[in-house]
Design an enzyme around this catalytic site. Structure first.
Site, PDB file in Angstrom:
ATOM      1  N   LYS A  14       3.255   4.440  -1.235  1.00 25.90           N
ATOM      2  CA  LYS A  14       3.368   5.308  -2.266  1.00 25.90           C
ATOM      3  C   LYS A  14       4.564   5.827  -2.103  1.00 25.90           C
ATOM      4  O   LYS A  14       4.829   7.002  -1.189  1.00 25.90           O
ATOM      5  CB  LYS A  14       2.138   6.354  -2.372  1.00 25.90           C
ATOM      6  CG  LYS A  14       0.729   5.678  -2.628  1.00 25.90           C
ATOM      7  CD  LYS A  14       0.203   5.479  -1.158  1.00 25.90           C
ATOM      8  CE  LYS A  14      -1.071   5.148  -1.637  1.00 25.90           C
ATOM      9  NZ  LYS A  14      -1.875   4.476  -0.457  1.00 25.90           N
ATOM     10  N   HIS A  72      -9.145  11.291   1.573  1.00 28.45           N
ATOM     11  CA  HIS A  72      -8.566  10.262   1.503  1.00 28.45           C
ATOM     12  C   HIS A  72      -7.162  10.296   2.252  1.00 28.45           C
ATOM     13  O   HIS A  72      -6.217   9.377   2.398  1.00 28.45           O
ATOM     14  CB  HIS A  72      -8.013   9.891   0.082  1.00 28.45           C
ATOM     15  CG  HIS A  72      -7.438   8.355  -0.222  1.00 28.45           C
ATOM     16  ND1 HIS A  72      -6.139   8.301  -0.387  1.00 28.45           N
ATOM     17  CD2 HIS A  72      -7.996   7.227  -0.183  1.00 28.45           C
ATOM     18  CE1 HIS A  72      -5.897   6.882  -0.711  1.00 28.45           C
ATOM     19  NE2 HIS A  72      -6.973   6.336  -0.178  1.00 28.45           N
ATOM     20  N   HIS A  88       0.973  -1.194  -0.111  1.00 25.36           N
ATOM     21  CA  HIS A  88      -0.028   0.089   0.033  1.00 25.36           C
ATOM     22  C   HIS A  88       1.009   1.408  -0.068  1.00 25.36           C
ATOM     23  O   HIS A  88       0.342   2.349   0.147  1.00 25.36           O
ATOM     24  CB  HIS A  88      -0.967   0.023   1.189  1.00 25.36           C
ATOM     25  CG  HIS A  88      -1.972   0.946   1.196  1.00 25.36           C
ATOM     26  ND1 HIS A  88      -2.461   2.026   2.213  1.00 25.36           N
ATOM     27  CD2 HIS A  88      -3.185   0.849   0.391  1.00 25.36           C
ATOM     28  CE1 HIS A  88      -3.112   2.756   1.865  1.00 25.36           C
ATOM     29  NE2 HIS A  88      -3.712   2.138   0.804  1.00 25.36           N
ATOM     30  N   LYS A 133      -4.063  10.382   5.129  1.00 28.87           N
ATOM     31  CA  LYS A 133      -3.956   9.879   6.429  1.00 28.87           C
ATOM     32  C   LYS A 133      -2.663  10.454   7.156  1.00 28.87           C
ATOM     33  O   LYS A 133      -1.604  10.356   7.190  1.00 28.87           O
ATOM     34  CB  LYS A 133      -3.135   8.716   5.950  1.00 28.87           C
ATOM     35  CG  LYS A 133      -4.056   7.643   5.083  1.00 28.87           C
ATOM     36  CD  LYS A 133      -3.790   7.677   3.629  1.00 28.87           C
ATOM     37  CE  LYS A 133      -4.470   6.702   2.661  1.00 28.87           C
ATOM     38  NZ  LYS A 133      -5.681   6.206   2.770  1.00 28.87           N
ATOM     39  N   ASP A 167      17.139  10.558  -7.492  1.00 31.17           N
ATOM     40  CA  ASP A 167      18.404  10.803  -7.188  1.00 31.17           C
ATOM     41  C   ASP A 167      18.937  10.623  -5.549  1.00 31.17           C
ATOM     42  O   ASP A 167      20.150  11.367  -5.290  1.00 31.17           O
ATOM     43  CB  ASP A 167      19.014  12.160  -7.655  1.00 31.17           C
ATOM     44  CG  ASP A 167      18.919  12.032  -9.535  1.00 31.17           C
ATOM     45  OD1 ASP A 167      18.754  10.934  -9.818  1.00 31.17           O
ATOM     46  OD2 ASP A 167      18.912  13.168  -9.764  1.00 31.17           O
ATOM     47  N   ASP A 180      -0.399  18.146  19.793  1.00 30.98           N
ATOM     48  CA  ASP A 180       0.363  19.003  20.792  1.00 30.98           C
ATOM     49  C   ASP A 180       1.195  20.131  20.224  1.00 30.98           C
ATOM     50  O   ASP A 180       2.264  20.583  20.691  1.00 30.98           O
ATOM     51  CB  ASP A 180       0.982  18.186  21.840  1.00 30.98           C
ATOM     52  CG  ASP A 180       0.050  17.513  22.784  1.00 30.98           C
ATOM     53  OD1 ASP A 180      -1.192  17.621  22.533  1.00 30.98           O
ATOM     54  OD2 ASP A 180       0.800  16.628  23.401  1.00 30.98           O
TER      55      ASP A 180
END
Length: 473
Positions: free
Chosen positions: A216, A391, A214, A393, A221, A398
């Site tokens: 990405k 979508h 899952h 995450k 370089d 704090d």
């Protein structure tokens, strides 16, 4: 006679599975659930267990991280991280040590981090960075779909390969199942090295279908990298016909932390290609020493001893003093995270959850909602974003610590998927992420406990049915 032979064979397999369940040390409730499934659903129960129930982490069916090549490589990678000050380590000592123990990568300082909201900003930054590539481009995506973005990438790759830039792509066998072979062959023809992660094959169906990559990741370089929730799909730019605008958060990283993302890509590449040439620090390039943010990469998967991403979420929630703000589309937390959220809220910490009013999956929608009543009762504030589909995450706490990555707040991400998050120990970054969260909350609908408990009985029934599937969603 054949019936008795078949029945005896069935009982033998059932007993062997029961022994496996007892030896694996699952939670009693989970063990009991699988026992009931196996013995109340003839044949199908065993099939479901073999496909979804086996403890990959316990059985070490994925042994990537325990090979001598990987162990040696990780030790070399650790040398390339910049040291942090004693003050920085003191402030977040526990979670830094936890992530280092779980994921092998220590925190590094001198990093430049750029928050990218939604597809247009993200892909503009990605294409600008790709155009500057001189040595290599490494891409790893759960969803890689054909469209304007993929065509733009193909044209860029074609130009870069002519200039001697090496390009490697990993894509998930299920998430990118729609990726056309013609497109893949075109990439190979121009010189792109491309592999499918855990392809679904006859004979390995049961051991791979439930374990997906899952992540990405883009690394260019070893100087600049990207990670977050955004896949290669036109819906992030054009929107979705059913859900509307697709909202997501991504992160651009520069500095020593890029070494960690390059190492994760290299280990994943080695897993699928068996090419150990990539496990070399020659892919690491020096970074300019500069004052910047302290950050750390946490990653986990079915080949991990522990669920590092789950531990990260749990630790941030547990250590919070003032607030924890979480944006996540799939909040199916499991008992440990659920208890952490409730305990923190009841202790006076401002816990807020932001997710979409709409959902891309009906079963997931009702399963997520099945947790709302208990959370609201504990004082957790829940906001439903009405415009499109969220979508992202992210978690921020704090004004000091935050995380952006690929990990959903669900059992699948914690136990079954290969995931990666960046944890940022930077006050200004945290405040920026917090302000963005609060702006989205102002646009959203806040749920009320007294109203929510009066929802129709058929909604509660849907929630109860959907919750049965929570371990595999």
């Amino acid at each position: 006679m054949l019936f008795y032979i078949a029945f005896s064979f069935y009982i033998l397999i059932g007993v062997s599975i029961v022994i496996r369940l007892l030896l694996n040390g699952m939670r009693p409730t989970k063990t009991l659930a699988w026992l009931l499934t196996i013995f109340t659903i003839p044949v199908g129960g065993m099939f479901l267990y073999l496909m979804l129930g086996r403890n990959r982490r316990k059985n070490k069916l994925f042994r990537l991280k325990h090979t001598p090549e990987i162990n040696s490589y990780i030790k070399e990678v650790q040398k390339y991280h910049e040291f942090i000050t004693d003050q920085e380590r003191k402030e977040h000592q526990k979670i830094m040590s936890l992530i280092t123990k779980n994921s092998s990568f220590p925190p590094s300082t001198g990093n430049s981090l750029r928050l990218l909201k939604n597809g247009n900003a993200t892909f503009q930054a990605i294409f600008e960075a790709l155009e500057k590539a001189k040595h290599f481009i490494h891409l790893e995506y759960y969803i890689f779909e054909e469209g304007k973005l993929s065509q733009g990438l193909f044209e860029l790759f074609e130009r870069k390969i002519k200039k001697g830039v090496a390009i490697r792509i990993l894509y998930d066998g299920i998430g990118s199942i729609s990726l056309n072979k013609l497109y893949i062959n075109k990439l190979k023809e121009i010189g792109v090295e491309i592999y499918k992660f855990l392809p679904i094959r006859f004979g390995k169906f049961l051991s791979s279908i439930n374990y997906r990559n899952h992540r990405k990741i883009i690394v260019i370089d070893d100087q600049i990298a990207f990670t977050g929730g955004i896949n290669v799909s036109d819906k992030y730019v054009q929107g979705d016909p059913n859900l509307g605008a697709w909202h997501d958060m991504h992160l651009q990283l520069e500095g020593p932390i890029v070494h960690s993302l390059q190492a994760i890509f290299a280990m994943d590449w080695y897993l699928v290609s068996s090419d150990d040439n990539i496990l070399k620090t020659s892919y690491f390039y020096p970074h300019k020493n500069a004052i910047g943010s302290t950050a750390q990469i946490v990653h986990s998967g079915p080949d991990s001893d522990f669920s590092a991403t789950q531990h990260m979420y749990f630790s941030i929630i547990n250590e919070a003093q003032d607030y924890v703000y979480i944006t996540n589309p799939y909040i199916i937390p499991g008992e440990s995270i659920l208890d952490a959220l409730k305990v923190a809220s009841m202790s006076g910490v401002d816990i807020r959850l932001l997710l979409s009013k709409k959902s891309d999956n009906a079963i997931v929608k009702w399963c997520v909602r099945s947790y709302f009543e208990r959370l609201l009762q504990a004082g957790v504030k829940i906001y439903l974003f009405p415009e499109g589909f969220v979508h992202s995450k992210t978690i921020v706490s704090d004004d000091t610590i935050s995380s952006v990555g690929t990990t959903n707040l669900d059992i699948r991400s914690f136990e079954q998927n290969y995931e990666v998050n960046a944890v940022i120990y930077d006050d200004s970054f945290a405040i920026s992420l917090k302000n963005d969260f609060l702006n989205d909350c102002h646009k959203s609908i806040q749920l009320n406990y007294d109203t929510f408990v009066k929802r129709p009985w058929h909604h509660k029934l849907k929630e109860g049915i959907a919750k049965v599937f929570s371990p595999v969603l």
